[in-house]
Design a protein around this motif. Structure first.
Motif, PDB file in Angstrom:
ATOM      1  N   GLU A 166       0.790  -1.193   0.080  1.00 54.27           N
ATOM      2  CA  GLU A 166       0.048  -0.091   0.005  1.00 54.27           C
ATOM      3  C   GLU A 166       0.987   1.402   0.078  1.00 54.27           C
ATOM      4  O   GLU A 166       2.038   1.244   0.739  1.00 54.27           O
ATOM      5  N   LEU A 167       0.631   2.176  -1.056  1.00 52.54           N
ATOM      6  CA  LEU A 167       1.352   3.275  -0.970  1.00 52.54           C
ATOM      7  C   LEU A 167       0.670   4.440   0.461  1.00 52.54           C
ATOM      8  O   LEU A 167      -0.473   4.311   0.438  1.00 52.54           O
ATOM      9  N   VAL A 168       1.696   4.827   1.157  1.00 50.22           N
ATOM     10  CA  VAL A 168       1.391   5.458   2.427  1.00 50.22           C
ATOM     11  C   VAL A 168       1.518   6.892   2.224  1.00 50.22           C
ATOM     12  O   VAL A 168       0.844   7.768   2.781  1.00 50.22           O
ATOM     13  N   ALA A 169       2.811   7.321   1.771  1.00 52.91           N
ATOM     14  CA  ALA A 169       3.111   8.665   1.491  1.00 52.91           C
ATOM     15  C   ALA A 169       4.206   9.019   0.600  1.00 52.91           C
ATOM     16  O   ALA A 169       4.619   8.126   0.030  1.00 52.91           O
ATOM     17  N   THR A 170       3.814  10.166  -0.078  1.00 53.80           N
ATOM     18  CA  THR A 170       4.657  10.558  -1.187  1.00 53.80           C
ATOM     19  C   THR A 170       5.255  12.117  -0.965  1.00 53.80           C
ATOM     20  O   THR A 170       4.437  13.050  -0.093  1.00 53.80           O
ATOM     21  N   ILE A 171       6.474  12.497  -1.318  1.00 55.06           N
ATOM     22  CA  ILE A 171       6.870  13.838  -1.159  1.00 55.06           C
ATOM     23  C   ILE A 171       7.682  14.104  -2.747  1.00 55.06           C
ATOM     24  O   ILE A 171       8.380  13.258  -2.951  1.00 55.06           O
ATOM     25  N   GLY A 172       7.354  15.345  -3.118  1.00 47.63           N
ATOM     26  CA  GLY A 172       8.178  15.898  -4.037  1.00 47.63           C
ATOM     27  C   GLY A 172       9.628  16.144  -3.975  1.00 47.63           C
ATOM     28  O   GLY A 172      10.155  16.097  -2.753  1.00 47.63           O
ATOM     29  N   SER A 173      10.179  16.516  -4.753  1.00 44.80           N
ATOM     30  CA  SER A 173      11.797  16.525  -5.200  1.00 44.80           C
ATOM     31  C   SER A 173      12.254  17.460  -4.347  1.00 44.80           C
ATOM     32  O   SER A 173      13.303  17.342  -3.551  1.00 44.80           O
TER      33      SER A 173
ATOM     34  N   GLY B 253       8.000  19.473  -1.491  1.00 42.15           N
ATOM     35  CA  GLY B 253       6.554  19.799  -1.694  1.00 42.15           C
ATOM     36  C   GLY B 253       5.635  18.619  -2.100  1.00 42.15           C
ATOM     37  O   GLY B 253       6.219  17.555  -1.979  1.00 42.15           O
ATOM     38  N   SER B 254       4.600  18.736  -2.488  1.00 41.10           N
ATOM     39  CA  SER B 254       3.713  18.001  -2.990  1.00 41.10           C
ATOM     40  C   SER B 254       3.452  16.767  -2.010  1.00 41.10           C
ATOM     41  O   SER B 254       3.577  15.524  -2.515  1.00 41.10           O
ATOM     42  N   LEU B 255       3.188  17.015  -0.737  1.00 40.94           N
ATOM     43  CA  LEU B 255       2.932  16.060   0.219  1.00 40.94           C
ATOM     44  C   LEU B 255       1.599  15.142   0.074  1.00 40.94           C
ATOM     45  O   LEU B 255       0.424  15.870  -0.133  1.00 40.94           O
ATOM     46  N   ASN B 256       1.561  13.891  -0.043  1.00 39.19           N
ATOM     47  CA  ASN B 256       0.441  13.153  -0.006  1.00 39.19           C
ATOM     48  C   ASN B 256       0.363  12.000   1.023  1.00 39.19           C
ATOM     49  O   ASN B 256       1.429  11.506   1.061  1.00 39.19           O
ATOM     50  N   TYR B 257      -0.760  11.639   1.543  1.00 38.20           N
ATOM     51  CA  TYR B 257      -0.869  10.684   2.385  1.00 38.20           C
ATOM     52  C   TYR B 257      -2.199   9.760   2.105  1.00 38.20           C
ATOM     53  O   TYR B 257      -3.150  10.022   1.848  1.00 38.20           O
ATOM     54  N   VAL B 258      -2.110   8.200   2.390  1.00 37.10           N
ATOM     55  CA  VAL B 258      -3.408   7.656   2.459  1.00 37.10           C
ATOM     56  C   VAL B 258      -4.206   7.917   3.707  1.00 37.10           C
ATOM     57  O   VAL B 258      -3.596   8.583   4.703  1.00 37.10           O
ATOM     58  N   ASP B 259      -5.345   7.993   3.368  1.00 35.69           N
ATOM     59  CA  ASP B 259      -6.355   8.630   4.389  1.00 35.69           C
ATOM     60  C   ASP B 259      -6.341   8.059   5.703  1.00 35.69           C
ATOM     61  O   ASP B 259      -6.288   8.622   6.826  1.00 35.69           O
ATOM     62  N   SER B 260      -5.779   6.762   6.150  1.00 35.17           N
ATOM     63  CA  SER B 260      -5.641   6.120   7.176  1.00 35.17           C
ATOM     64  C   SER B 260      -4.560   6.563   8.078  1.00 35.17           C
ATOM     65  O   SER B 260      -4.465   6.419   9.329  1.00 35.17           O
ATOM     66  N   VAL B 261      -3.676   7.430   7.368  1.00 39.39           N
ATOM     67  CA  VAL B 261      -2.626   8.014   8.350  1.00 39.39           C
ATOM     68  C   VAL B 261      -2.453   9.229   8.471  1.00 39.39           C
ATOM     69  O   VAL B 261      -1.752   9.911   8.842  1.00 39.39           O
ATOM     70  N   LYS B 262      -3.250  10.063   7.657  1.00 39.66           N
ATOM     71  CA  LYS B 262      -3.355  11.618   7.603  1.00 39.66           C
ATOM     72  C   LYS B 262      -3.582  12.226   9.159  1.00 39.66           C
ATOM     73  O   LYS B 262      -4.363  11.647   9.834  1.00 39.66           O
ATOM     74  N   GLY B 263      -2.798  13.082   9.523  1.00 44.74           N
ATOM     75  CA  GLY B 263      -2.784  13.879  10.900  1.00 44.74           C
ATOM     76  C   GLY B 263      -1.972  13.142  11.874  1.00 44.74           C
ATOM     77  O   GLY B 263      -1.678  13.553  12.922  1.00 44.74           O
ATOM     78  N   ARG B 264      -1.337  11.823  11.429  1.00 43.93           N
ATOM     79  CA  ARG B 264      -0.466  11.269  12.237  1.00 43.93           C
ATOM     80  C   ARG B 264       0.771  10.771  11.664  1.00 43.93           C
ATOM     81  O   ARG B 264       1.778  10.905  12.625  1.00 43.93           O
ATOM     82  N   PHE B 265       0.978  10.509  10.332  1.00 47.22           N
ATOM     83  CA  PHE B 265       2.297  10.415   9.752  1.00 47.22           C
ATOM     84  C   PHE B 265       2.565  11.801   8.969  1.00 47.22           C
ATOM     85  O   PHE B 265       2.073  12.401   8.517  1.00 47.22           O
ATOM     86  N   THR B 266       4.115  11.907   8.913  1.00 45.90           N
ATOM     87  CA  THR B 266       4.613  13.210   8.359  1.00 45.90           C
ATOM     88  C   THR B 266       5.925  12.463   7.340  1.00 45.90           C
ATOM     89  O   THR B 266       6.890  12.162   8.007  1.00 45.90           O
ATOM     90  N   ILE B 267       5.824  13.027   6.141  1.00 46.29           N
ATOM     91  CA  ILE B 267       6.859  12.441   5.261  1.00 46.29           C
ATOM     92  C   ILE B 267       7.806  13.584   5.035  1.00 46.29           C
ATOM     93  O   ILE B 267       7.154  14.814   4.678  1.00 46.29           O
ATOM     94  N   SER B 268       8.955  13.570   5.193  1.00 47.83           N
ATOM     95  CA  SER B 268      10.116  14.754   5.185  1.00 47.83           C
ATOM     96  C   SER B 268      11.324  14.142   4.214  1.00 47.83           C
ATOM     97  O   SER B 268      11.430  12.906   4.385  1.00 47.83           O
ATOM     98  N   ARG B 269      12.306  15.054   4.000  1.00 47.24           N
ATOM     99  CA  ARG B 269      13.401  14.726   3.128  1.00 47.24           C
ATOM    100  C   ARG B 269      14.517  15.819   3.623  1.00 47.24           C
ATOM    101  O   ARG B 269      14.264  16.748   3.660  1.00 47.24           O
ATOM    102  N   ASP B 270      15.669  15.005   3.586  1.00 45.31           N
ATOM    103  CA  ASP B 270      16.821  16.146   3.552  1.00 45.31           C
ATOM    104  C   ASP B 270      17.729  15.771   2.352  1.00 45.31           C
ATOM    105  O   ASP B 270      18.326  14.684   2.130  1.00 45.31           O
TER     106      ASP B 270
END
Length: 114
Positions: A46-53, A56-73
């Motif tokens: 299952e796709l959980v989260a995605t982040i743009g290069s 930006g463009s943060l997206n989450y599956v509904d079941s984790v919204k508000g609980r999970f945060t994707i980030s990158r360095d």
């Protein structure tokens, strides 16, 4: 060669938190959309989260919204998944993936249980 190495999983009680990391190499990390997937026992991946290069463009599956945060360095070629208020249904092997490529990391096990 594209390589992705996940870490940070473990056993946690419901309501707890974990921070997953994925170290990437073998491609220009800053040019790629990065994703986190998970696969629970008996279920499809299952796709959980995605982040743009550029983070930006943060997206989450509904079941984790508000609980999970994707980030990158991009300076560290690393993508993260901060997981808060974990629930038993979050139990799965978590994988990271660059959108352009077919390769997966080895995965890291997250188990949420009392």
């Amino acid at each position: 060669q594209v390589q992705l190495v996940e870490s940070g999983g473990g056993l946690v009680q419901p309501g707890g938190s974990l921070r997953l990391s994925c170290a990437a190499s073998g491609f220009i990390f800053s040019s790629d959309v990065m994703t986190w997937y998970r696969q629970a026992p008996g279920k499809e991946r299952e796709l959980v989260a995605t982040i743009g290069s550029n983070g930006g463009s943060l997206n989450y599956v509904d079941s984790v919204k508000g609980r999970f945060t994707i980030s990158r360095d991009n300076a560290k070629n690393t993508v993260y998944l901060q997981m808060n208020n974990l629930k038993p249904e979050d139990t799965a092997v978590y994988y990271c993936k660059a959108r352009r490529f077919k390769e997966w990391g080895q995965g890291t096990q997250v188990t949420v249980s009392s």
